[in-house]
Design a protein around this motif. Sequence first.
Motif, mmCIF file in Angstrom:
data_model
loop_
_atom_site.group_PDB
_atom_site.id
_atom_site.type_symbol
_atom_site.label_atom_id
_atom_site.label_comp_id
_atom_site.label_asym_id
_atom_site.label_seq_id
_atom_site.Cartn_x
_atom_site.Cartn_y
_atom_site.Cartn_z
ATOM 1 N N VAL A 286 9.283 1.445 17.161
ATOM 2 C CA VAL A 286 8.731 2.714 16.859
ATOM 3 C C VAL A 286 7.335 2.691 16.316
ATOM 4 O O VAL A 286 7.250 1.797 15.456
ATOM 5 C CB VAL A 286 9.710 3.356 15.689
ATOM 6 C CG1 VAL A 286 9.257 4.538 15.193
ATOM 7 C CG2 VAL A 286 11.235 3.421 16.385
ATOM 8 N N ARG A 287 6.621 3.517 16.755
ATOM 9 C CA ARG A 287 4.987 3.275 16.254
ATOM 10 C C ARG A 287 4.955 4.532 15.036
ATOM 11 O O ARG A 287 5.216 5.520 15.175
ATOM 12 C CB ARG A 287 4.170 3.502 17.447
ATOM 13 C CG ARG A 287 4.629 2.775 18.621
ATOM 14 C CD ARG A 287 3.640 2.479 19.499
ATOM 15 N NE ARG A 287 2.463 2.122 18.751
ATOM 16 C CZ ARG A 287 1.331 1.590 19.273
ATOM 17 N NH1 ARG A 287 1.040 1.626 20.638
ATOM 18 N NH2 ARG A 287 0.308 1.015 18.555
ATOM 19 N N TYR A 288 4.296 3.807 14.109
ATOM 20 C CA TYR A 288 3.826 5.063 13.162
ATOM 21 C C TYR A 288 2.431 5.089 12.706
ATOM 22 O O TYR A 288 1.582 3.911 13.197
ATOM 23 C CB TYR A 288 4.314 4.215 11.834
ATOM 24 C CG TYR A 288 5.930 4.273 11.522
ATOM 25 C CD1 TYR A 288 6.585 5.548 11.011
ATOM 26 C CD2 TYR A 288 6.761 3.419 12.066
ATOM 27 C CE1 TYR A 288 7.957 5.543 11.101
ATOM 28 C CE2 TYR A 288 8.162 3.670 11.884
ATOM 29 C CZ TYR A 288 8.678 4.515 11.524
ATOM 30 O OH TYR A 288 9.907 4.801 11.188
ATOM 31 N N VAL A 289 2.033 6.248 12.526
ATOM 32 C CA VAL A 289 0.634 6.270 11.910
ATOM 33 C C VAL A 289 0.822 6.610 10.539
ATOM 34 O O VAL A 289 1.474 7.699 10.199
ATOM 35 C CB VAL A 289 -0.150 7.553 12.718
ATOM 36 C CG1 VAL A 289 -1.449 7.554 12.198
ATOM 37 C CG2 VAL A 289 -0.123 7.144 14.128
ATOM 38 N N LEU A 290 0.129 5.864 9.444
ATOM 39 C CA LEU A 290 0.487 5.988 8.142
ATOM 40 C C LEU A 290 -0.927 6.566 7.521
ATOM 41 O O LEU A 290 -1.934 6.163 7.931
ATOM 42 C CB LEU A 290 0.746 4.701 7.496
ATOM 43 C CG LEU A 290 1.998 4.085 8.178
ATOM 44 C CD1 LEU A 290 2.078 2.625 7.522
ATOM 45 C CD2 LEU A 290 3.325 4.680 7.756
ATOM 46 N N LEU B 76 0.845 -1.256 0.078
ATOM 47 C CA LEU B 76 -0.032 -0.075 -0.067
ATOM 48 C C LEU B 76 0.757 1.364 -0.150
ATOM 49 O O LEU B 76 1.732 1.276 0.709
ATOM 50 C CB LEU B 76 -0.725 0.094 1.201
ATOM 51 C CG LEU B 76 -1.791 -1.266 1.639
ATOM 52 C CD1 LEU B 76 -2.488 -1.158 2.919
ATOM 53 C CD2 LEU B 76 -2.635 -1.657 0.370
ATOM 54 N N ASP B 77 0.638 2.291 -0.628
ATOM 55 C CA ASP B 77 1.245 3.333 -0.847
ATOM 56 C C ASP B 77 0.767 4.207 0.294
ATOM 57 O O ASP B 77 -0.415 4.539 0.389
ATOM 58 C CB ASP B 77 1.182 4.140 -2.260
ATOM 59 C CG ASP B 77 1.768 3.302 -3.287
ATOM 60 O OD1 ASP B 77 2.787 2.796 -3.161
ATOM 61 O OD2 ASP B 77 0.993 3.152 -4.447
ATOM 62 N N THR B 78 1.626 4.579 1.128
ATOM 63 C CA THR B 78 1.424 5.338 2.104
ATOM 64 C C THR B 78 2.344 6.478 2.420
ATOM 65 O O THR B 78 3.338 6.421 1.837
ATOM 66 C CB THR B 78 1.074 4.579 3.524
ATOM 67 O OG1 THR B 78 2.619 4.226 3.769
ATOM 68 C CG2 THR B 78 0.289 3.471 3.501
ATOM 69 N N GLN B 79 1.978 7.519 3.612
ATOM 70 C CA GLN B 79 2.683 8.414 3.908
ATOM 71 C C GLN B 79 2.665 8.427 5.366
ATOM 72 O O GLN B 79 1.734 8.191 6.036
ATOM 73 C CB GLN B 79 2.160 9.873 3.536
ATOM 74 C CG GLN B 79 3.265 10.800 3.397
ATOM 75 C CD GLN B 79 2.496 12.275 3.199
ATOM 76 O OE1 GLN B 79 1.408 12.283 3.094
ATOM 77 N NE2 GLN B 79 3.593 13.283 2.781
ATOM 78 N N VAL B 80 4.041 8.677 5.828
ATOM 79 C CA VAL B 80 4.189 8.645 7.412
ATOM 80 C C VAL B 80 3.525 9.967 7.945
ATOM 81 O O VAL B 80 4.270 11.118 7.571
ATOM 82 C CB VAL B 80 5.506 8.373 7.797
ATOM 83 C CG1 VAL B 80 5.763 8.631 9.331
ATOM 84 C CG2 VAL B 80 6.246 7.232 7.476
ATOM 85 N N LEU B 81 2.523 9.799 8.590
ATOM 86 C CA LEU B 81 1.910 10.906 9.128
ATOM 87 C C LEU B 81 2.518 11.507 10.656
ATOM 88 O O LEU B 81 2.647 12.524 10.954
ATOM 89 C CB LEU B 81 0.332 10.734 9.460
ATOM 90 C CG LEU B 81 -0.551 10.632 8.151
ATOM 91 C CD1 LEU B 81 -1.713 10.254 8.545
ATOM 92 C CD2 LEU B 81 -0.204 11.512 7.307
ATOM 93 N N ALA B 82 2.846 10.261 11.280
ATOM 94 C CA ALA B 82 3.527 10.675 12.772
ATOM 95 C C ALA B 82 4.206 9.213 13.188
ATOM 96 O O ALA B 82 3.948 8.287 12.796
ATOM 97 C CB ALA B 82 2.350 10.798 13.645
ATOM 98 N N ARG B 83 5.207 9.468 13.904
ATOM 99 C CA ARG B 83 5.934 8.473 14.346
ATOM 100 C C ARG B 83 6.278 8.794 16.071
ATOM 101 O O ARG B 83 6.666 9.728 16.313
ATOM 102 C CB ARG B 83 7.201 8.048 13.571
ATOM 103 C CG ARG B 83 8.270 9.077 13.292
ATOM 104 C CD ARG B 83 9.453 8.683 12.902
ATOM 105 N NE ARG B 83 10.443 8.385 13.939
ATOM 106 C CZ ARG B 83 11.540 7.777 13.672
ATOM 107 N NH1 ARG B 83 11.955 7.282 12.586
ATOM 108 N NH2 ARG B 83 12.472 7.567 14.643
ATOM 109 N N ALA B 84 6.459 7.564 16.682
ATOM 110 C CA ALA B 84 6.762 7.933 18.039
ATOM 111 C C ALA B 84 7.854 6.507 18.524
ATOM 112 O O ALA B 84 7.339 5.554 18.197
ATOM 113 C CB ALA B 84 5.349 7.692 18.825
#
Lengths: 364, 288
Positions: free
Chosen positions: A317-321, A303-311
């Motif tokens: 490391v947690r990502y919101v894509l 899936l093509d995604t963009q990294v919105l946030a990382r923590a």
Amino acid sequence: MTLAAPENGSALELRALRKAFNGSTVLNEISISAGHGEFVSLVGPSGCGKTTTLNIIAGFEHPDSGDVLIGGRSIVRTPSYRRELGMVFQSHALFPHLTVFDNVGFGLAMRRMPKAEINRRVGAALEIVRLSGFETRYPRELSGGQQQRVGIARALTVQPRVILMDEPLSSLDAKLRREMQVELRRIQRSVGVTAIYVTHDQEEALTLSDRIVLMNKGVIEQAGTPDAIYSRPASEFVAGFIGEATFLDGTVIEAGPNGVSLRLPGGCMITLPADRRFSAGDTLRLAVRPDRVRLDRQAAGGLDTQVLARAFVGPFVRYVLGLADGTELAAQMPAGAEDLPQEGETVIARIKACDWLVFDRRGS
Amino acid sequence: MARLSELLGRSVLCLPITVLIGVFFVVPMAMVLSLAFRPYDAHALVGTEFTLRNFTRFIGDPNYVAAFARTVYISAATTVLSVLLGYPVALHLHRVKSGFARLWLTLIVLLPLMISLVVASFAWMLLLGNNGVINANLIRLGLISQPIELMNTMTGVIIVGTFSSLSYPILTIFAALENIPADLGRSARIHGASDAQVFAKVLLPLSLPGVISGGLIVFALNMAAFVIPFLIGGGRVHVVPLMIYQFTLQLFDWPGAAALGVLLFALTLGCTALAASLAQRRMPWESA
């Protein structure tokens, strides 16, 4: 310590328990069985009926219908004090006017056991919970963790046929709670007692249990091993309650013997193993665990995604894509991995076909 | 002035009551105390020199010593009876679940406090007299042939004292029972305690503070009780407050009355302190 109960059959069996309070159903046909020495957790959100179930086993409440069997015999008409159970309470419920020794030996004193036997059993129980030497203290002189270990020892000395635990660790702080989880498991294993454990903490249930019974609104949503419940949740509710998951809706484009093709929000296509239940045009509820999403930069089959946030959360490391239409997807990568994507980067999220959890939308 | 406000701090709100107590309690009590050390004077009523004779004449006289002993006996008996009779009521109140029923029961429990003691004593006279309701019915039932002497006896004073004091131990024991977490009863039961054992091993010991405080209130009130010994005792039950009354208003021996008051106060304080410290020793979990 040994258990008197016979090894055949289940240690505890609940048959079709029903209970209503003021006309609202709290338990609806609850049937659970626990084998000898098994650690069974009752998990669910507050109001799901887990505490009522435990209170019925303990005899603090009576079912409207159904039966409770211990060692194959019905105890539903037996008063609490003759059920030969042990219980650990969230509030610890230690007797403030009794010393640690008298608290732990309480059940034996009530049974008018000889002094020597009480001494022996209390000593053994305190050794198991590692509180030898604390006999003459009063509960208020102990820390929270020590108090709960006294509570566990008190429940063990009566050599219960089943030990009931009502959120015993939730009054402790996070670090102590993790220590006590390990401790509880060790004690339960070494004694070999059947345990029924009520908790609202799914992580605790996953860590401790041989089997998890997930309850919601008075019914059992799913019962099974922690692994089975985590990797094969029977419903959207289970997937959301046990572990984390991102939920997405997918539209079936084509369903055939080679697989089911779905279009996700934002236009990405995925293919799942063939499933006869689905046909073109269906909308399916899908879920995926963050740890089953892998990120890389090779552009193919994902899936093509963009990294919105990382923590950064220690080991992970947690990502919101974000998918093309803005739908969010959670992912998790080991913190030690090389070349971790940064915020704003475009990445490919790869999810194996078998890692998608599929729920028939019409069914749920 | 700055130092005074520092000393008082937040307790400045207590100032009005402090002044009130200071003016209307501490000052008169101090006057009574000083009065107790003055001689009785037939002309001026109160002499001026310092003396201990007021105390020695009571302490050395078997009649007065007996009156003090009688006062303690009546108060102690009333205390024991109130606690014994009050406990089951408190337990029942504790077990009643409905808030409506609780409210009404509490009001009933408070009734004795709402009725003037003079009125209540008069009602009790109708019950306790030789031709009163109790004796008349016992005789009619053939249980006794001669009326039991209740009026003008210590027994009568104790009965009516118990009635008038019952509310206090009920309320303090009820409060103590309500303070016991419900989980304690459950945990006792699940680990093998029958209902009787739950009561004896958990509820009773944990409600002791309520028993003690209720008992001490009853004891102190009855040590100083005047109306009931006066009306029910009919002048034949000599207790210290009655004697203080005689000394003040009939003999005009104010120094004597003051000395009796000081002795009564000391005795009440001593008994209360003794009971409290004995209770403390019985409840090691409370201190330490």
